[in-house]
Structure formats: structure tokens, C-alpha cells
Write a protein that holds these residues in place. Structure first.
Motif, PDB file in Angstrom:
ATOM      1  N   TRP A  63      30.914  32.652  39.887  1.00 29.18           N
ATOM      2  CA  TRP A  63      32.307  32.341  40.230  1.00 29.18           C
ATOM      3  C   TRP A  63      32.865  33.441  41.117  1.00 29.18           C
ATOM      4  CZ3 TRP A  63      34.227  27.748  38.654  1.00 29.18           C
ATOM      5  CH2 TRP A  63      33.589  27.102  37.597  1.00 29.18           C
ATOM      6  N   GLU A  64      33.749  33.061  42.055  1.00 29.92           N
ATOM      7  CA  GLU A  64      34.451  34.053  42.860  1.00 29.92           C
ATOM      8  C   GLU A  64      35.905  33.626  43.035  1.00 29.92           C
ATOM      9  OE1 GLU A  64      33.031  34.614  46.831  1.00 29.92           O
ATOM     10  OE2 GLU A  64      32.958  32.481  47.258  1.00 29.92           O
ATOM     11  N   ARG A  65      36.740  34.626  43.302  1.00 29.73           N
ATOM     12  CA  ARG A  65      38.171  34.398  43.508  1.00 29.73           C
ATOM     13  C   ARG A  65      38.574  35.102  44.799  1.00 29.73           C
ATOM     14  NH1 ARG A  65      42.019  35.767  38.529  1.00 29.73           N
ATOM     15  NH2 ARG A  65      40.704  37.591  38.474  1.00 29.73           N
ATOM     16  N   VAL A  66      39.292  34.392  45.643  1.00 33.61           N
ATOM     17  CA  VAL A  66      39.725  34.940  46.926  1.00 33.61           C
ATOM     18  C   VAL A  66      40.832  35.969  46.686  1.00 33.61           C
ATOM     19  CG1 VAL A  66      40.747  34.354  49.154  1.00 33.61           C
ATOM     20  CG2 VAL A  66      39.155  32.772  48.063  1.00 33.61           C
ATOM     21  N   PRO A  67      40.761  37.151  47.329  1.00 28.65           N
ATOM     22  CA  PRO A  67      41.838  38.139  47.181  1.00 28.65           C
ATOM     23  C   PRO A  67      43.185  37.525  47.539  1.00 28.65           C
ATOM     24  CG  PRO A  67      39.985  39.116  48.338  1.00 28.65           C
ATOM     25  CD  PRO A  67      39.696  37.640  48.212  1.00 28.65           C
TER      26      PRO A  67
ATOM     27  N   GLY B  38      34.458  42.867  43.667  1.00 33.35           N
ATOM     28  CA  GLY B  38      34.121  42.380  44.998  1.00 33.35           C
ATOM     29  C   GLY B  38      34.127  43.488  46.037  1.00 33.35           C
ATOM     30  N   TYR B  39      34.531  44.692  45.632  1.00 32.42           N
ATOM     31  CA  TYR B  39      34.565  45.829  46.544  1.00 32.42           C
ATOM     32  C   TYR B  39      33.420  46.814  46.300  1.00 32.42           C
ATOM     33  CZ  TYR B  39      39.184  44.154  47.767  1.00 32.42           C
ATOM     34  OH  TYR B  39      40.223  43.379  48.196  1.00 32.42           O
TER      35      TYR B  39
ATOM     36  N   GLU C 151      46.121  34.518  40.409  1.00 33.55           N
ATOM     37  CA  GLU C 151      46.626  33.741  39.277  1.00 33.55           C
ATOM     38  C   GLU C 151      45.562  32.814  38.717  1.00 33.55           C
ATOM     39  OE1 GLU C 151      49.540  34.170  37.674  1.00 33.55           O
ATOM     40  OE2 GLU C 151      49.642  35.901  39.001  1.00 33.55           O
ATOM     41  N   ASP C 152      44.775  32.230  39.542  1.00 32.76           N
ATOM     42  CA  ASP C 152      43.658  31.373  39.125  1.00 32.76           C
ATOM     43  C   ASP C 152      42.669  31.419  40.279  1.00 32.76           C
ATOM     44  OD1 ASP C 152      42.048  29.656  37.690  1.00 32.76           O
ATOM     45  OD2 ASP C 152      43.062  27.881  38.376  1.00 32.76           O
ATOM     46  N   GLY C 153      42.605  30.418  41.091  1.00 28.43           N
ATOM     47  CA  GLY C 153      41.843  30.477  42.321  1.00 28.43           C
ATOM     48  C   GLY C 153      40.351  30.670  42.199  1.00 28.43           C
TER      49      GLY C 153
ATOM     50  N   GLU D 229      40.023  51.931  39.080  1.00 27.20           N
ATOM     51  CA  GLU D 229      40.906  51.686  40.224  1.00 27.20           C
ATOM     52  C   GLU D 229      41.890  50.553  39.973  1.00 27.20           C
ATOM     53  OE1 GLU D 229      38.897  51.809  43.990  1.00 27.20           O
ATOM     54  OE2 GLU D 229      37.313  53.078  43.149  1.00 27.20           O
ATOM     55  N   ARG D 230      41.839  50.005  38.760  1.00 28.15           N
ATOM     56  CA  ARG D 230      42.739  48.917  38.341  1.00 28.15           C
ATOM     57  C   ARG D 230      42.725  47.737  39.312  1.00 28.15           C
ATOM     58  NH1 ARG D 230      45.264  50.543  33.855  1.00 28.15           N
ATOM     59  NH2 ARG D 230      45.593  52.755  33.565  1.00 28.15           N
ATOM     60  N   LEU D 231      41.514  47.342  39.698  1.00 27.41           N
ATOM     61  CA  LEU D 231      41.339  46.198  40.581  1.00 27.41           C
ATOM     62  C   LEU D 231      41.036  44.950  39.755  1.00 27.41           C
ATOM     63  CD1 LEU D 231      39.179  47.902  43.341  1.00 27.41           C
ATOM     64  CD2 LEU D 231      41.565  47.181  43.530  1.00 27.41           C
ATOM     65  N   PRO D 232      41.477  43.783  40.201  1.00 23.48           N
ATOM     66  CA  PRO D 232      41.220  42.552  39.442  1.00 23.48           C
ATOM     67  C   PRO D 232      39.775  42.082  39.587  1.00 23.48           C
ATOM     68  CG  PRO D 232      42.356  42.036  41.475  1.00 23.48           C
ATOM     69  CD  PRO D 232      42.280  43.540  41.395  1.00 23.48           C
ATOM     70  N   LEU D 233      39.354  41.270  38.639  1.00 21.18           N
ATOM     71  CA  LEU D 233      38.050  40.614  38.741  1.00 21.18           C
ATOM     72  C   LEU D 233      38.118  39.604  39.871  1.00 21.18           C
ATOM     73  CD1 LEU D 233      37.230  39.741  35.025  1.00 21.18           C
ATOM     74  CD2 LEU D 233      36.286  41.591  36.398  1.00 21.18           C
ATOM     75  N   ARG D 234      37.080  39.614  40.706  1.00 22.05           N
ATOM     76  CA  ARG D 234      37.035  38.639  41.790  1.00 22.05           C
ATOM     77  C   ARG D 234      35.656  38.003  41.947  1.00 22.05           C
ATOM     78  NH1 ARG D 234      40.680  42.234  45.170  1.00 22.05           N
ATOM     79  NH2 ARG D 234      42.721  41.381  44.726  1.00 22.05           N
ATOM     80  N   PHE D 235      34.690  38.473  41.177  1.00 18.46           N
ATOM     81  CA  PHE D 235      33.345  37.922  41.283  1.00 18.46           C
ATOM     82  C   PHE D 235      32.644  38.119  39.950  1.00 18.46           C
ATOM     83  CE2 PHE D 235      28.828  38.035  42.393  1.00 18.46           C
ATOM     84  CZ  PHE D 235      28.736  36.877  43.149  1.00 18.46           C
TER      85      PHE D 235
END
Length: 139
Positions: free
Chosen positions: A100-104, A59-60, A108-110, A34-40
Motif C-alpha cells: 500500500w502507498e499514500r500520496v504525500p 517514503g523518504y 487523511e486516507d488516500g 522526524e515525525r513523518l507520516p506512514l506513506r508506504f
């Protein structure tokens, strides 16, 4: 990402000294399909010699999705994931137990450190007995 203070016990200098083994991480297929970014992501104790212990998600993922690891997770070289998402290069140096987690919307970093997530562990059914007769009967 907030840089830890040198007196903080959670400094990179104290949390990145683990022996580096393996080269693979398990990544949710949603990252690719689904070409989603890493978020967790988190690092667990590696399952085998080629495993780094890193597990990466969008994260989904639903509980059902995660329950079928064989179908929905794929082994990927950690170096490839660092090329796909260079924001994780410094994070993957951390030891097992790191989350580690990143907010949607902040791709860029976060990345933020998570301290209250319990990393899943494999469930193993083991019967323990101190009775030699019971033990021999089950063998």
C-alpha cells in the motif's frame, strides 16, 4: 480508497483470511525521529512468531538507510501503529504480498493498492551439490 467490487478476485474477503500470528511490525525510525507520516507499507512472510510481516515506511528512506535495518528500523506493536495512524486499521488485515502507498498531502486516507512493487526478500547464499563427496568435504 477504492472499494473493490465483490466479483473482483482482489476483494478483502479473499485476501484477509490468513492466520493471524505475531503482534510486531518493523517501522522506519523516521516515523518517530522526524515525525513523518506512514506513506508506504507492505506485508512480507513473518520472520518469527512475534512478527506480523508488516513493514512500514515514510517514503523518504534512502537505499543506504534501508540497508541498515538493525539501526534504522524498529519493532513496534501493530496495535500501537493502528492507534498512531487509524487509516491503516483495515489495511493491516490483508495477507502477505500486499503493498500500500499514500500520496504525500493526502494523509487523511488516500491509501492505494500497489501491484507492481517487488517485496524484498532476504539474500541467502546457498551452495547446492548432488555429489556426496563434495557435500562431505564442506561439512
Amino acid at each position: 480508497m477504492k472499494t473493490p467490487h465483490i466479483d473482483d478476485p482482489m476483494t478483502p474477503e479473499l485476501e484477509t483470511g490468513q492466520t493471524k500470528n505475531g503482534f510486531l511490525c518493523l517501522v522506519s525510525k523516521m516515523v518517530f525521529d522526524e515525525r513523518l507520516p506512514l506513506r508506504f507499507m507492505y506485508k512480507t512472510v513473518p520472520d518469527h512468531l512475534n512478527d506480523t510481516g508488516w513493514r512500514m515506511f515514510t517514503g523518504y528512506e534512502t537505499e543506504e538507510f534501508l540497508a541498515d535495518e538493525v539501526t534504522n528500523m524498529m519493532p513496534v506493536p501493530l496495535e500501537s501503529m493502528c492507534t498512531i495512524d487509524p487509516t491503516i486499521i483495515e489495511l493491516v488485515k490483508y495477507n502477505a504480498g500486499t503493498v500500500w502507498e499514500r500520496v504525500p498531502g493526502n494523509d487523511e486516507d488516500g491509501w492505494e493498492r500497489v501491484h507492481d512493487y517487488v517485496i524484498p526478500s532476504p539474500q541467502v547464499d546457498v551452495e547446492i551439490t548432488n555429489n556426496p563427496d563434495e557435500f562431505n568435504a564442506k561439512s
